[in-house]
Design an enzyme around this catalytic site. Structure first.
Site, PDB file in Angstrom:
ATOM      1  N   ASP A  14       0.855  -1.170   0.000  1.00 30.66           N
ATOM      2  CA  ASP A  14       0.000   0.000   0.000  1.00 30.66           C
ATOM      3  C   ASP A  14       0.902   1.235   0.000  1.00 30.66           C
ATOM      4  OD1 ASP A  14      -2.430   1.560   0.470  1.00 30.66           O
ATOM      5  OD2 ASP A  14      -1.597   1.870   2.476  1.00 30.66           O
ATOM      6  N   ASP A  16      -0.221   5.232   0.532  1.00 29.51           N
ATOM      7  CA  ASP A  16      -0.469   6.291   1.518  1.00 29.51           C
ATOM      8  C   ASP A  16      -0.722   5.673   2.889  1.00 29.51           C
ATOM      9  OD1 ASP A  16      -0.729   8.879   2.463  1.00 29.51           O
ATOM     10  OD2 ASP A  16      -2.175   9.466   0.937  1.00 29.51           O
TER      11      ASP A  16
HETATM   12 MG    MG Z   1      -3.096   3.271   3.133  1.00 30.23          MG
END
Ligand code: MG
Length: 269
Positions: A14, A16
């Site tokens: 992932d 952010d």
């Molecule tokens: Mg995230």
């Protein structure tokens, strides 16, 4: 650490809250990605954000000191375009979104028609609608989108993220845009991004990966961990996301295989 005791083919990462927060790199993230590469573990940057193209995502990561190539990036816009290719073959697809959506549609052989613009006016009819975040969307354009969704009885939402962090505030995310269209039309979207395990499957298929050889690392249980669990890969949650404290609670759906403060704590020698 259990994750360090296995020979992995790939790590789905992932972005952010995991490798960066907004425009700030998570301390130790560049070194973590280098550790993966040295161990022969392919990094795959798996992002729900559909606004950027893979090249734009890679450029952002490289600016932060994280080495990344465009072909190591999988976006929810690409997963959406792939789904539509499987279902309709190459087709005219109406969309809302920025370059990330338009380029993904073209990459998968579609003709991209931006809804509510002159290229849409007078168009005989699109086969499907994909909705990604467009901060410049207007009420007039949303009216055209709702008309197409109503006619088709379906739409794809690239991702259902409700809020995006913006400094000490937030901006409404694509989930909020989808809710607008759903409320107006009474039609629920198919959400392509995490937690939909098809997004993980898309990445596994793209790189020829076996789920047993893959771990997914993310900060959000409801999206990252759930998608990983449903797709049958090993899941690691990191606690570096800005919203970690406020969004996590005892009622979260599934336990990750491991929890660590940050990627800086993973795959240490
Ligand atoms: Mg995230």
């Amino acid at each position: 650490m259990r994750h360090g005791e296995r020979a992995w083919q790939a790590a789905l990462l992932d972005l952010d809250g995991t490798l960066y927060r907004g425009d700030e790199v998570v301390p130790g993230a560049p070194e973590f990605v280098e550790r993966l590469r040295r161990r022969g573990i392919r990094p795959v940057f798996l992002t729900n954000n559909s606004t950027r193209t893979p090249r734009q995502v890679a450029d952002k990561l490289n600016r932060m000191g994280i080495t990344a190539e465009p072909d190591e990036v999988c976006t929810s816009a690409e997963a959406s375009a792939h789904q539509l290719r499987e279902r309709f073959g190459p087709a005219y697809i109406g969309f809302v979104g920025l370059d990330g959506v338009r380029e993904a549609l073209v990459e998968f052989g579609h003709r991209a028609v931006e809804l509510g613009t002159p290229e849409h006016d007078g168009h005989p009819g699109v086969a499907a609608v994909v909705v990604g975040l467009d901060p410049e969307i207007t009420y007039r354009r949303l009216t055209a989108v709702c008309a197409e969704v109503s006619r088709l009885g379906a739409f794809i939402l690239t991702n259902g993220d409700v809020r995006l962090p913006a400094g000490d505030r937030f901006v409404p995310g694509n989930g909020a845009l989808g809710a607008f269209i759903e409320t107006a039309t009474g039609i629920r979207p198919y959400v392509a991004g995490k937690p939909n395990p098809d997004f993980v499957q898309f990445a596994l298929q793209r790189y020829g990966l076996d789920p047993d050889g893959v771990l997914l690392i993310g900060d959000n249980r409801r999206t990252d961990v759930l998608a990983g669990k449903l797709a049958g890969v090993y899941t690691v949650q990191v606690q570096s996301g800005v919203q970690y404290a406020e969004t996590e609670s005892a009622s979260t759906p599934l336990e990750p295989d491991e929890v660590h403060p940050s990627v800086a704590d993973l795959f240490l020698p």
